[in-house]
Design a protein around this motif. Structure first.
Motif, PDB file in Angstrom:
ATOM      1  N   HIS A 171       0.876  -1.339   0.160  1.00  0.00           N
ATOM      2  CA  HIS A 171      -0.061   0.068  -0.093  1.00  0.00           C
ATOM      3  C   HIS A 171       0.890   1.183  -0.034  1.00  0.00           C
ATOM      4  O   HIS A 171       1.930   1.141   0.408  1.00  0.00           O
ATOM      5  CB  HIS A 171      -1.063   0.099   1.195  1.00  0.00           C
ATOM      6  N   ASN A 172       0.408   2.286  -0.603  1.00  0.00           N
ATOM      7  CA  ASN A 172       0.795   3.749  -0.398  1.00  0.00           C
ATOM      8  C   ASN A 172       1.198   4.039   0.971  1.00  0.00           C
ATOM      9  O   ASN A 172       0.666   3.670   1.994  1.00  0.00           O
ATOM     10  CB  ASN A 172      -0.053   4.756  -1.120  1.00  0.00           C
ATOM     11  N   GLN A 182       2.094  -3.000   4.616  1.00  0.00           N
ATOM     12  CA  GLN A 182       1.470  -4.321   4.438  1.00  0.00           C
ATOM     13  C   GLN A 182       0.259  -4.369   5.351  1.00  0.00           C
ATOM     14  O   GLN A 182      -0.365  -5.405   5.413  1.00  0.00           O
ATOM     15  CB  GLN A 182       2.526  -5.330   4.714  1.00  0.00           C
ATOM     16  N   GLY A 183       0.107  -3.533   6.238  1.00  0.00           N
ATOM     17  CA  GLY A 183      -1.181  -3.779   7.135  1.00  0.00           C
ATOM     18  C   GLY A 183      -0.711  -2.770   8.248  1.00  0.00           C
ATOM     19  O   GLY A 183      -0.151  -1.858   8.182  1.00  0.00           O
ATOM     20  N   VAL A 184      -1.488  -3.034   9.423  1.00  0.00           N
ATOM     21  CA  VAL A 184      -1.316  -2.303  10.650  1.00  0.00           C
ATOM     22  C   VAL A 184      -0.533  -2.963  11.586  1.00  0.00           C
ATOM     23  O   VAL A 184      -0.840  -3.925  12.238  1.00  0.00           O
ATOM     24  CB  VAL A 184      -2.483  -1.700  11.071  1.00  0.00           C
ATOM     25  N   GLN A 185       0.648  -2.756  12.112  1.00  0.00           N
ATOM     26  CA  GLN A 185       1.446  -3.308  13.144  1.00  0.00           C
ATOM     27  C   GLN A 185       0.815  -2.816  14.746  1.00  0.00           C
ATOM     28  O   GLN A 185       0.720  -1.589  14.540  1.00  0.00           O
ATOM     29  CB  GLN A 185       2.811  -2.982  13.030  1.00  0.00           C
ATOM     30  N   VAL A 186       0.319  -3.927  15.399  1.00  0.00           N
ATOM     31  CA  VAL A 186      -0.190  -3.224  16.554  1.00  0.00           C
ATOM     32  C   VAL A 186       1.028  -3.964  17.866  1.00  0.00           C
ATOM     33  O   VAL A 186       1.370  -4.944  17.845  1.00  0.00           O
ATOM     34  CB  VAL A 186      -1.437  -4.169  16.890  1.00  0.00           C
ATOM     35  N   TYR A 187       1.176  -3.055  18.794  1.00  0.00           N
ATOM     36  CA  TYR A 187       1.876  -3.323  19.775  1.00  0.00           C
ATOM     37  C   TYR A 187       1.269  -3.187  21.023  1.00  0.00           C
ATOM     38  O   TYR A 187       0.799  -2.157  21.736  1.00  0.00           O
ATOM     39  CB  TYR A 187       3.068  -2.270  20.023  1.00  0.00           C
ATOM     40  N   LEU A 191       0.993  -8.018  13.304  1.00  0.00           N
ATOM     41  CA  LEU A 191       0.610  -7.316  12.101  1.00  0.00           C
ATOM     42  C   LEU A 191      -0.835  -7.773  11.759  1.00  0.00           C
ATOM     43  O   LEU A 191      -1.226  -9.049  11.472  1.00  0.00           O
ATOM     44  CB  LEU A 191       1.394  -7.695  10.915  1.00  0.00           C
ATOM     45  N   GLU A 192      -1.750  -6.618  11.873  1.00  0.00           N
ATOM     46  CA  GLU A 192      -2.969  -6.996  11.127  1.00  0.00           C
ATOM     47  C   GLU A 192      -2.886  -6.536   9.759  1.00  0.00           C
ATOM     48  O   GLU A 192      -2.764  -5.599   9.159  1.00  0.00           O
ATOM     49  CB  GLU A 192      -3.926  -5.740  11.858  1.00  0.00           C
ATOM     50  N   PRO A 193      -2.882  -7.812   9.097  1.00  0.00           N
ATOM     51  CA  PRO A 193      -2.388  -7.594   7.685  1.00  0.00           C
ATOM     52  C   PRO A 193      -3.469  -7.007   6.540  1.00  0.00           C
ATOM     53  O   PRO A 193      -4.672  -7.269   6.944  1.00  0.00           O
ATOM     54  CB  PRO A 193      -2.245  -9.154   7.188  1.00  0.00           C
ATOM     55  N   LEU A 194      -2.968  -6.476   5.532  1.00  0.00           N
ATOM     56  CA  LEU A 194      -3.984  -5.904   4.779  1.00  0.00           C
ATOM     57  C   LEU A 194      -3.730  -6.697   3.320  1.00  0.00           C
ATOM     58  O   LEU A 194      -2.730  -6.923   3.020  1.00  0.00           O
ATOM     59  CB  LEU A 194      -4.002  -4.586   4.366  1.00  0.00           C
ATOM     60  N   PRO A 195      -4.913  -7.090   2.612  1.00  0.00           N
ATOM     61  CA  PRO A 195      -4.526  -7.784   1.524  1.00  0.00           C
ATOM     62  C   PRO A 195      -3.727  -6.818   0.354  1.00  0.00           C
ATOM     63  O   PRO A 195      -3.968  -5.605   0.540  1.00  0.00           O
ATOM     64  CB  PRO A 195      -5.882  -8.073   0.777  1.00  0.00           C
ATOM     65  N   PRO A 196      -2.882  -7.095  -0.470  1.00  0.00           N
ATOM     66  CA  PRO A 196      -2.169  -6.391  -1.285  1.00  0.00           C
ATOM     67  C   PRO A 196      -3.142  -5.693  -1.943  1.00  0.00           C
ATOM     68  O   PRO A 196      -4.179  -6.215  -2.203  1.00  0.00           O
ATOM     69  CB  PRO A 196      -1.253  -6.977  -2.084  1.00  0.00           C
TER      70      PRO A 196
END
Lengths: 395, 395
Positions: B300-301, B320-325, B332-337
């Protein structure tokens, strides 16, 4: 001709001392000749470790004719009184950061040491770390043009490590502004290279169970038009050591898979007393002593992500050296690994006392940093920009 | 029952259009039916690529009965006039950021579209990128507690890419505040979740050969007590894509070994005219057309390093998604490409026009972002904190 070792007396055998113990014990220019602490087990440990005099009272330590310089690592609120005691006895002083909790106290400490004609050095802070000093030296070489902007941020679990109640009370010097901004401000002042002109800041006190500032973000302007943003979160889950090659604040290797340790440990604690016990479980004389104090340092100390934007390069102090991003190439200006960790603070102290070399981290320097820290608190409280007026510049 | 494709006319076949072309051409809800541009070769290319009507004048495009929505990608200073033209002809409008160069112009654009009872969407900006929208959705789920602080920084060589003279003139909408802060402000407003209360900022114009703001650092406070620091350097040598897995702003893979390319290329240029030629060497209809416009996007952009400190986690949108700590784990909460890059902006446009779904990026939203950008310039100029008053909150 080598100088005789500097005879140092330690006031306060607490955490500050523990962090500097490996340095004090191994620096070739230092002899630990005395210490003062109210805890008898700490005094006994000090006598066993160093065959040195010990006192319950700092006043008695300062009166000891063997002592040339007093290392003041007592709780923040006693710094002024103990520096004044050292001065009254004609001793030099090395005082831990934060220098004091008010500018009035800082000024009194400076005045006392001036009258006594003795040196006052404020440290350790992370601005003594070799990578920041090296970055300053590289900037001074003029090779990279002017410094323009500095970004510094540090994300830690500071607020969730075991704390005594006063460490969570801003009025008593608790919270991250006194304890952590003192490092970060020192670093950006060192790298900014001029006096700070103004501070606008916001602080965060987000956890009612830890009722002090645990985070801040501040925008600093300097009189040479440099500006800096400094951000800290001691509530963090993200750990900025991730951006420092998983090397920790003390130069120790970090295990990225040991995640959430501080919060998990704290969750087992039921009361402030139990938490203080947890903190005190490994103090000097009680589980911690000279022979187990060796750090596992493999790299230099650091204080998170720092990037200095210069005209001809961006400069990024790192645990192994200074990363330079120049016009046509990027490279690491390496530093030899630290043999004696944090030795820079003692080098500066010895240089001043023995060789009359102008130190960076004088009382005036420490007061200027405290003025910025107090301005962070004030700006956050009243929502205004704070103009500064006690800003010593780097000698 | 599927909606008919939205018939879109493009005003301005320049860089904004080029960046959105892969999206416009592949989005199943869009038909490109017309375009306007003063350059005949661009018009000819558009006819070849899309078998569509073309005009030299935006007014004629707006009058074309085939056109339902005008995508206004003309130079910044014409945005108001062209939105007003679209409104006068009863067309919806998608206008590129920056929305306009003054709040007066923003308000006029909003008023014109209100009177016409048509939708006004401001974009693309990076706050449309899936990772930021996903982060907002995750925040809204309440799983992470309150948002408290946001840090966002981006280091690029923006100012050393080939530029036309007006792009280096702030009065004409040049410099990084209009062009780049518009992205970063949009992102932190999206994630901050309330109206911005105040802005204190400093800008940097460090290179007399590129006499506009190339850097800034700003401290924003929000009415919900969130605060944000946003920092940008377009003079940078350090590249913050290093912290985004070497994925570029457009989602393209970056080669970390291709270092210093922009400055090296620019060093070969002798005059502003030659530099403009370099920029224009690959415009639509002249070296660039539909069939070679496919991006190599693999992720993603993004717009640099962004970290949102919440009570129960730090959230870091990544390519690639949203990294959650979180408290006990990081994931990583992944997002489809992305299949169609930047499709989110057209999804929002279509959702509003076809399904009457409330969009985020309305004219009011865009005006609020512009108010912050203008406050950055004003605060930097007069050294004061700026209080804001035109802050739409997210619908």
């Amino acid at each position: 001709m080598t100088n005789p070792r500097l005879k140092l007396g330690v006031a306060g055998l607490g955490r500050g001392f523990m962090l500097l113990l490996p340095t004090l014990a191994s620096h070739p220019g230092i002899s630990l000749v005395a210490a003062a602490d109210p805890r008898s087990e700490a005094r006994q440990q000090f006598r066993e470790d160093f065959d040195a005099s010990t006192y319950a009272e700092v006043a008695d330590l300062c009166a000891d004719p063997e002592v040339e310089v007093v290392y003041i690592a007592t709780p923040h609120q006693f710094h002024r009184k103990h520096v004044e005691l050292a001065a009254a006895h004609g001793k030099h002083a090395l005082v831990e950061k934060p220098m004091a909790l008010s500018l009035e106290d800082c000024q009194a400490m400076i005045n006392a040491m001036r009258r006594a004609n003795r040196w006052l050095i404020v440290g350790h802070s992370h601005s003594f770390d070799a990578p920041y000093l090296k970055a300053r030296e590289m900037i001074d070489s003029q090779a990279f043009g002017k410094v323009r902007m500095i970004s510094a941020f540090n994300y830690t679990d500071f607020l969730y490590r075991p704390r005594r109640p006063e460490e969570l009370d801003t009025m008593q010097g608790g919270g991250v502004v006194f304890s952590q901004a003192a490092h970060q401000v020192d670093i950006v002042r060192l790298l900014g290279g001029d006096s700070v002109k103004s501070v606008r800041a916001v602080t965060g006190s987000w956890d009612p169970a830890r009722p002090t500032e645990g985070a801040y973000s501040a925008l600093l302007t300097f009189n040479n038009d440099v500006f800096a943003n400094i951000t800290y979160s001691g509530f963090a889950h993200f750990d900025s050591d991730e951006l420092c090659g998983w090397s920790g604040e003390l130069g120790q290797p970090r295990d990225p898979d040991q995640y959430g340790f501080a919060r998990a440990k704290l969750a087992e604690v039921d009361s402030p007393e139990q938490e203080a016990d947890l903190k005190n479980a490994r103090t000097y004389g009680s589980g911690f002593f000279l022979s187990n104090s060796r750090p596992q340092d493999s790299t230099h100390n650091h204080f998170g992500f720092v990037l200095v934007s210069c005209d001809n390069a961006d400069i990024r102090p790192m645990p192994q050296g200074v990363q330079v991003y120049a016009h046509t190439r990027r490279y690491l200006e390496p530093l030899p690994p630290p043999v004696i960790p944090r030795r820079e603070v003692l080098d500066e102290l010895i240089g001043a006392i023995r060789n009359n070399q102008q130190p960076i981290h004088t009382g005036e320097w420490g007061m200027a940093t405290m003025e910025v820290c107090l301005a962070i608190l004030e700006s956050a409280q009243n929502g205004h920009e704070i103009k500064l007026s006690h800003q010593a510049i780097m000698p």
